[in-house]
Scaffold this active site. Structure first.
Site, PDB file in Angstrom:
ATOM      1  CG  ASP A   1      -3.324   4.159   3.758  1.00  0.00           C
ATOM      2  OD1 ASP A   1      -4.410   3.960   4.354  1.00  0.00           O
ATOM      3  OD2 ASP A   1      -3.020   3.593   2.685  1.00  0.00           O
TER       4      ASP A   1
ATOM      5  CD1 TRP B   1      -2.428  -2.128   1.457  1.00  0.00           C
ATOM      6  CD2 TRP B   1      -3.084  -0.853  -0.260  1.00  0.00           C
ATOM      7  NE1 TRP B   1      -3.487  -2.747   0.847  1.00  0.00           N
ATOM      8  CE2 TRP B   1      -3.907  -1.997  -0.195  1.00  0.00           C
ATOM      9  CE3 TRP B   1      -3.304   0.080  -1.269  1.00  0.00           C
ATOM     10  CZ2 TRP B   1      -4.947  -2.221  -1.111  1.00  0.00           C
ATOM     11  CZ3 TRP B   1      -4.335  -0.136  -2.179  1.00  0.00           C
ATOM     12  CH2 TRP B   1      -5.139  -1.277  -2.083  1.00  0.00           C
TER      13      TRP B   1
ATOM     14  CE  LYS C   1      -9.486  -2.430   2.523  1.00  0.00           C
ATOM     15  NZ  LYS C   1      -8.322  -1.591   2.300  1.00  0.00           N
TER      16      LYS C   1
HETATM   17  C1  LIG Z   1      -7.738  -1.053   0.999  1.00  0.00           C
HETATM   18  C2  LIG Z   1      -6.627  -0.107   1.210  1.00  0.00           C
HETATM   19  C3  LIG Z   1      -6.435   0.990   0.368  1.00  0.00           C
HETATM   20  C4  LIG Z   1      -7.274   1.233  -0.871  1.00  0.00           C
HETATM   21  O1  LIG Z   1      -8.541   1.567  -0.562  1.00  0.00           O
HETATM   22  P1  LIG Z   1      -9.652   1.801  -1.711  1.00  0.00           P
HETATM   23  O2  LIG Z   1     -10.792   2.272  -0.893  1.00  0.00           O
HETATM   24  O3  LIG Z   1      -9.875   0.498  -2.393  1.00  0.00           O
HETATM   25  O4  LIG Z   1      -9.145   2.830  -2.630  1.00  0.00           O
HETATM   26  C5  LIG Z   1      -5.408   1.858   0.650  1.00  0.00           C
HETATM   27  N1  LIG Z   1      -4.611   1.669   1.712  1.00  0.00           N
HETATM   28  C6  LIG Z   1      -4.760   0.616   2.539  1.00  0.00           C
HETATM   29  C7  LIG Z   1      -3.844   0.455   3.698  1.00  0.00           C
HETATM   30  C8  LIG Z   1      -5.770  -0.304   2.326  1.00  0.00           C
HETATM   31  O5  LIG Z   1      -5.927  -1.353   3.131  1.00  0.00           O
END
Ligand SMILES: *Cc1c(COP(=O)(O)O)cnc(C)c1O
Length: 369
Positions: A176, A101, A200
């Protein structure tokens, strides 16, 4: 009837109480005669829902008043562009690369930031360890430093956020936290901006949470789309354009569920964190106690949310998944880039679900090893 336990990495399980409440209010929200999906985003009903969600999150995660809470669209991937568009100010941005990521975020920033510098990388270890902050090569005058505090695919998690000031940097930290938002408290003194897609650990797909310090707002590059300029979104209280109203509503119900959690003396986010620690320990202990299963991540940076593991013989993967499904243990297949299995045990996963998985690990090994 008990629902199966869902170990999906995302979109992921939502607390059953939240689903029940959303179902109960589906046709008529609080006597309004409307489903939340049918309301004007400028009407008093939806404004109340949106404001409640914001204030519940602020209380749950103790977000200080100098931070704005924004509900946006575009997901984590969208923020990979939106953050540099708003924060890079035509200067260098630093990245700490710890898995898929942060790698992706870095690549996207190359399109918008004047200069992208990799301050540290865990790639040499196959992303099984986190580079120690004391060795990070931070740029002087960087406009921000990006980390992914929980790598959903590789299963590494910062157990605490780095203190950039102590490392001699004045740059704001961009985090993030998509896959472990609201799984533990946040030390906001160390954060400039945190973002995460809801699907998530916070609610349904469609809404992206952004928590950003006020002084970082208002510096967008001229090419930044107006709907993604934090200044516009903040001034309009997340209603600059039509926000994902239903997703915000369900995320708000999830915040209320999180606030209600109790674990002994603990309440709210402290209770949630304690439960997450207990769940992760139960699962990692079972994996470590067996030679049949392996998790390669260094002990001190194992994710409490996403637990990748391999079977001793990967020809057994399909049989493992089929047997798991029969027992009501869903979506355990690992990400294709690392293979094997992955159990995502977000806030909505009860301890009993992890226990059911641990029981299955033992039984499958007994049968097949
Ligand atoms: C799932 C995820 C993303 C991407 O998210 P989207 O909503 O699909 O754009 C980015 N960073 C992390 C750490 C993730 O788990």
């Amino acid at each position: 009837m008990n629902r199966p336990y869902n170990f999906s990495a995302g979109p992921a399980a939502i607390p059953e109480e939240v689903l029940q409440q959303a179902a109960g209010e589906m046709l008529d929200w609080h006597g309004s005669g409307m489903s939340v999906m049918e309301m004007s985003h400028r009407g008093k009903e939806f404004i109340a829902i949106c404001e409640q969600a914001e204030s519940d999150l602020r209380e749950l995660l103790a977000v200080p008043p100098e931070f704005k809470i924004l509900f946006m669209q575009g997901g984590g991937i969208g923020e990979n562009a939106i953050v540099p568009l708003n924060l890079s100010r035509a200067a260098t941005v630093d990245f700490v690369v710890t898995g898929s990521w942060s790698q992706k975020s870095r690549k996207e920033a190359l399109r918008y930031a004047a200069e992208v510098h990799t301050a540290a990388s865990g790639e040499a270890s196959g992303f099984t360890t986190l580079p120690d902050p004391s060795g990070w090569q931070l740029s002087r005058g960087a406009s921000y430093v990006h980390i992914c505090s929980n790598e959903t695919i590789h299963g590494v998690e910062f157990q605490e956020l780095p203190d950039l000031k102590a490392l001699g940097s004045d740059a704001p930290l961009v985090v993030d936290f998509s896959s472990h938002a609201a799984s533990r408290p946040v030390d906001w003194r160390r954060v400039g901006l945190a973002f995460g897609g809801a699907q998530k650990n916070l609610g349904p797909a469609g809404v992206t949470l952004v928590v950003v310090r006020e002084d970082l707002i208002g510096h967008a590059l001229p090419i930044c789309p107006s709907g993604f300029d934090y200044k516009n979104v903040a001034e309009a209280e997340s209603r600059y354009n039509t926000p994902p109203t239903w997703a915000i509503y369900v995320m708000g119900l999830t915040f209320q569920w999180l606030k209600r959690q109790r674990e002994g003396e603990l309440g709210g986010i402290a209770a949630v964190q304690a439960r997450n620690i207990a769940k992760a320990k139960l699962l990692y202990d079972a994996i470590d106690a067996s030679a049949f299963y392996v998790n390669k991540v260094a002990m001190n940076c194992r994710s409490r949310m996403n637990v990748p593991f391999l079977l001793a013989d990967d020809k057994l993967n399909d049989a493992f998944l089929a047997g798991a499904k029969e027992r009501g243990l869903l979506q355990l297949k690992g990400h294709k880039s690392v293979g094997g299995m992955r159990a995502s045990i977000y806030n909505a996963m009860p301890l009993a679900g992890v226990q059911a998985l641990v029981d299955y690990l033992r039984d499958f090994e007994r049968e097949r090893a």
